[in-house]
Design an enzyme around this catalytic site. Structure first.
Site, mmCIF file in Angstrom:
data_model
loop_
_atom_site.group_PDB
_atom_site.id
_atom_site.type_symbol
_atom_site.label_atom_id
_atom_site.label_comp_id
_atom_site.label_asym_id
_atom_site.label_seq_id
_atom_site.Cartn_x
_atom_site.Cartn_y
_atom_site.Cartn_z
ATOM 1 N N ASP A 99 -8.388 -9.083 3.186
ATOM 2 C CA ASP A 99 -8.253 -7.888 4.054
ATOM 3 C C ASP A 99 -9.500 -7.833 5.361
ATOM 4 O O ASP A 99 -10.491 -7.033 4.967
ATOM 5 C CB ASP A 99 -8.225 -6.652 3.314
ATOM 6 C CG ASP A 99 -7.582 -5.520 4.230
ATOM 7 O OD1 ASP A 99 -7.217 -5.993 5.391
ATOM 8 O OD2 ASP A 99 -7.256 -4.508 3.774
ATOM 9 N N GLU A 140 0.722 -1.297 0.031
ATOM 10 C CA GLU A 140 -0.053 0.064 0.066
ATOM 11 C C GLU A 140 0.972 1.382 -0.037
ATOM 12 O O GLU A 140 0.739 1.980 0.857
ATOM 13 C CB GLU A 140 -0.830 -0.064 1.122
ATOM 14 C CG GLU A 140 -2.006 -1.209 0.969
ATOM 15 C CD GLU A 140 -3.001 -1.140 2.258
ATOM 16 O OE1 GLU A 140 -4.339 -1.656 1.858
ATOM 17 O OE2 GLU A 140 -2.832 -0.688 3.236
ATOM 18 N N GLU A 189 -13.021 -2.515 11.496
ATOM 19 C CA GLU A 189 -13.023 -1.968 10.222
ATOM 20 C C GLU A 189 -14.060 -2.192 9.288
ATOM 21 O O GLU A 189 -14.594 -1.271 8.819
ATOM 22 C CB GLU A 189 -11.673 -1.909 9.786
ATOM 23 C CG GLU A 189 -11.354 -1.172 8.402
ATOM 24 C CD GLU A 189 -10.331 -1.362 7.713
ATOM 25 O OE1 GLU A 189 -9.095 -2.027 8.438
ATOM 26 O OE2 GLU A 189 -10.068 -0.864 6.657
HETATM 27 C C1 BDP Z 1 -6.378 -2.202 5.661
HETATM 28 C C2 BDP Z 1 -6.543 -0.867 6.212
HETATM 29 C C3 BDP Z 1 -5.551 -0.110 6.232
HETATM 30 C C4 BDP Z 1 -4.251 -0.711 6.888
HETATM 31 C C5 BDP Z 1 -4.156 -1.980 6.151
HETATM 32 C C6 BDP Z 1 -2.887 -2.876 6.846
HETATM 33 O O1 BDP Z 1 -7.644 -0.304 5.361
HETATM 34 O O2 BDP Z 1 -5.729 1.070 6.803
HETATM 35 O O3 BDP Z 1 -3.184 0.065 6.723
HETATM 36 O O4 BDP Z 1 -5.190 -2.860 6.244
HETATM 37 O O5 BDP Z 1 -3.286 -3.907 7.219
HETATM 38 O O6 BDP Z 1 -7.260 -3.277 5.897
HETATM 39 O O7 BDP Z 1 -1.693 -2.478 6.740
#
Ligand code: BDP
Length: 707
Positions: free
Chosen positions: A371, A298, A399
């Site tokens: 996720d 990401e 979340e």
């Molecule tokens: C996702 C979240 C994000 C996190 C990412 C992670 O939306 O905010 O940074 O996972 O686990 O689900 O690194």
């Protein structure tokens, strides 16, 4: 039986109908039906941790009896004896052999008859084990389970039981729904909030022994000297509770913080920077745990920026920490915007690296391949990396499950993963057994979860969200506990021991996660959340130019023929990442579990389900059943008023209202939107939509987030 009558003092049941704010968590110590007399505690050693054990017994005794406990060094005085295998009082009654299998954290709680005098003895190899034993003993009293013939031997399934805080240095919490971060960085290290100790104590009470203080999207600043001293202040408070501190690190720290030209893991200067940093950290915090790393994920930096592998990056950090027994938890949460199915990417990247990691590296894998969705199959990486220690990462913070507004008891979700059979070493290779070292002895065993804790008075935003922190700790200690057992003890300690309350509320909790799945994403649907903040439905969501793998359409693939993601052999072939017979089962729509059908298959609207309904109708019934369940939770809860304090009763009542309204919102949004493709009627015996699709599409919540 005689013993119980002689030594147990009957307590007057006092119901706590006055206001409570949830700040005491499950450590309320309301008087149980019978209290074991521990007014005098025998202990002939001392240490900061043993002092905490005494302090805890005192808190409980004060609460039960309104008096302080007395302490004595000799066994004649008290009917509760606590100590380590070094204590004379202990070795005179428990054979040294009994300590052989206890490891560091395990303990014995035993009723011992010495010269006609009965006493309960809590013993361990270590003082932290004694503290864990004391919490266990108090839990038994609070849940009316202490018996005269008690003889318990316990030790945890995992060595490292760790919370991951996604807390930023400005005190916002990524995906946190319980207020600002507990860590007041501005005030540290000089001002110490009493909540730091309360936090450590709560964790110790459920066996959590490790914590990553900062967000995986880590600021390099956390490794500055200034911040390390703030971290030290927290570590000092946590230490007597056996809670070790770890930090998430930014892979670019040598460049960003150290001013080096790059952060290439093979660059000698970079290696030296990390070695020096490790030395500095350990000079400040001698028992520092290690690093958690999110790299090349990401948009975060990582070894691949320099053409190196995850193993190169992890090993460099592992070498720096090795002299101090520190570890690296390297996350497998990696995916790129490419043509490859996102669900396959972690496996594709990590499998070739199996066997290349140092022995103080453990790969931290989210429970599912995408996720933290309400339901995912398990990540196929579990069991697949034969030579590398693996650990599960769960998400306690909700979340994707309605933030702190929805009641979703997550033990069933955690158990679903842990009990999943990977078939990696033949039948019975559950994720629990792979990761806890039973099937593959590894030097390191660990389990992690993203915390849902914040500054809110009740810690977690929703009173019931506390149960997920609790459940994670209990399962990390013993993954064989059932969701029901955990709910039962949590309810009794947190709310009431009255069966009129315990049973119906337990039913709500046990049904709640499936209800969320039903009203959000049944049958294997996933990631159709509103963009960015992930609260509420947006199956139509599309951000022009945005990453496809952040768009709902990427996942649901709805069109006039059907719905779902084809991950079969003829689709993305993600099924091939699982061991036989799972790959064949998942590959075959008629054998694939229906709760994962749309995860693995693109299914025509008219497809016949096992119950004879067509897929479209089944989808409608599922959404409807989710809504109906939230209504029944409300109804049940209304009847719970007589059993608990008004404040928490009302708090939960209003959250259940929101949940129920949100469930209708989800149902209407998803059914009306998918209906534009299926062109089929919503069955007449389910509740018709109360919203219009155009109106729902206009909802834009003011919650900012990147994806
Ligand atoms: C996702 C979240 C994000 C996190 C990412 C992670 O939306 O905010 O940074 O996972 O686990 O689900 O690194």
């Amino acid at each position: 039986m005689k013993y119980i009558i002689n030594t147990f003092i009957l307590a007057i049941l006092s119901s706590s109908l006055f206001a409570e704010d949830g700040s005491k968590l499950w450590l309320r110590y309301t008087p149980p039906e019978a209290i074991y007399d521990f007014s005098t505690v025998t202990m002939d050693e001392t240490s900061p941790t043993l002092e905490k054990a005494l302090k805890e017994l005192n808190i409980a005794w004060q609460s039960f009896e309104g008096k302080d406990i007395q302490t004595s060094k000799t066994t004649d005085a008290g009917s509760l004896v606590i100590g380590t295998s070094k204590s004379k009082n202990i070795t005179s009654v428990i054979s040294s052999k009994d300590f052989d299998d206890l490891g560091n954290d395990g303990y014995i709680i035993r009723n011992i008859n010495k010269g006609g005098k009965q006493s309960i003895t809590i013993a361990s190899n270590t003082d932290i084990g004694v503290l864990y034993g004391v919490f266990h003993f108090l839990r038994l009293i609070q849940t009316n389970q202490l018996s005269a013939s008690i003889n318990i031997v316990e030790k945890p399934k995992y060595d490292i039981r760790i919370l991951n805080h996604w807390d930023n240095l400005d005190r916002t919490v990524e995906r946190g729904y319980a207020g600002y971060s507990l860590w007041k960085w501005d005030e540290l290290p000089n001002t110490l909030s009493p909540r730091y100790e309360a936090y450590a104590r709560a964790n110790a009470s459920i066996g959590i022994n490790a914590t990553v203080l900062n967000n995986v999207n880590a600021s390099p600043q956390i490794l500055s000297k200034e911040y390390l001293h703030k971290v030290k202040a927290l570590a000092d408070i946590f230490r007597p509770y056996g809670l070790k501190v770890y930090l998430a690190v930014n892979f670019s720290s040598p460049k960003e913080l150290g001013g080096l030209p790059n952060s290439d893991p093979l660059n000698k200067e970079v290696i030296k920077w990390w070695n020096d940093k490790a030395k500095e950290i350990y000079s400040i915090i001698p028992d520092f745990g290690g690093f958690l790393v999110k790299a090349n994920s990401e948009g975060l930096p990582g070894p691949q920026d320099y053409g190196r592998t995850h193993a190169d990056g992890a090993n460099m950090l592992a070498d720096a920490l090795k002299p101090y027994n520190g570890i690296v938890m390297w996350r497998a949460f990696v995916y790129n915007p490419s043509n490859e199915d996102r669900a396959k990417q972690a496996y594709l990247e990590f499998m070739p690296l199996d066997g290349q990691f140092r022995d103080n590296v453990i790969i931290q894998i989210k429970n599912g391949p995408i996720d933290f969705q309400p339901r995912e199959p398990f990540s196929p990486l579990f069991g697949a990396m034969q030579k590398t220690p693996e650990m599960v990462e769960f998400q306690i913070t909700q979340e994707y499950l309605g933030f702190s507004n929805h009641l979703a008891y997550l033990a069933p979700l955690f158990k679903e993963t842990l009990d999943s059979d990977t078939y990696a070493n033949g039948k019975g290779s559950t994720i629990a057994k792979i990761t806890d070292g039973t099937l593959r002895p590894h030097k390191l065993t660990a389990i992690a979860a993203v915390a849902n804790i914040g500054e809110d008075t009740n810690w977690c935003g929703h009173h019931f969200a506390q149960s997920n922190w609790y459940a994670f700790g209990r399962l990390a200690w013993d993954h064989q506990l059932t969701s029901k057992q955990i709910a039962d003890e949590w309810i009794k300690m947190t709310f009431s021991k009255d069966n009129g309350f315990v049973n119906p509320v337990k039913d709500i909790m046990l049904a709640s996660r499936e209800a969320v799945v039903d009203y959000m994403m049944p049958m294997g649907l996933h990631h159709i959340f509103a963009f960015g903040h992930h609260y509420g439905p947006e199956p139509w969501g599309d951000v022009p130019g945005g990453r496809p793998d952040w768009m709902p359409w990427y996942y649901h693939n709805a069109d006039s023929v059907g719905l779902g993601f084809d991950r079969s052999i003829t689709g993305s072939n993600a099924v091939s990442q699982y061991f036989s017979p799972l790959k064949e089962i998942y590959n075959d729509a008629s054998r694939c579990p229906e709760n994962l059908l749309l995860w693995f298959h693109y299914i025509p609207w008219s497809y016949k389900m096992k119950n004879g309904r067509i897929m479209w109708d089944e989808l409608c019934y599922k959404y409807n059943s989710g809504v109906q369940q939230t209504r029944s939770f409300q109804q049940t809860w209304r009847q719970m008023q007589p059993y608990i304090d008004e404040q928490r009763f009302n708090d939960v009542k209003s959250k259940l209202e929101i949940q129920s309204q949100d469930a209708v919102w989800w149902k209407d949004a998803c059914l009306l939107y998918f209906q534009t493709f299926s062109k089929r009627p919503i069955p007449s015996d389910i509740e018709p939509p109360v919203h219009k699709l155009e109106d729902l599409k206009k909802i834009k919540l003011d919650m900012k987030h990147h994806n």
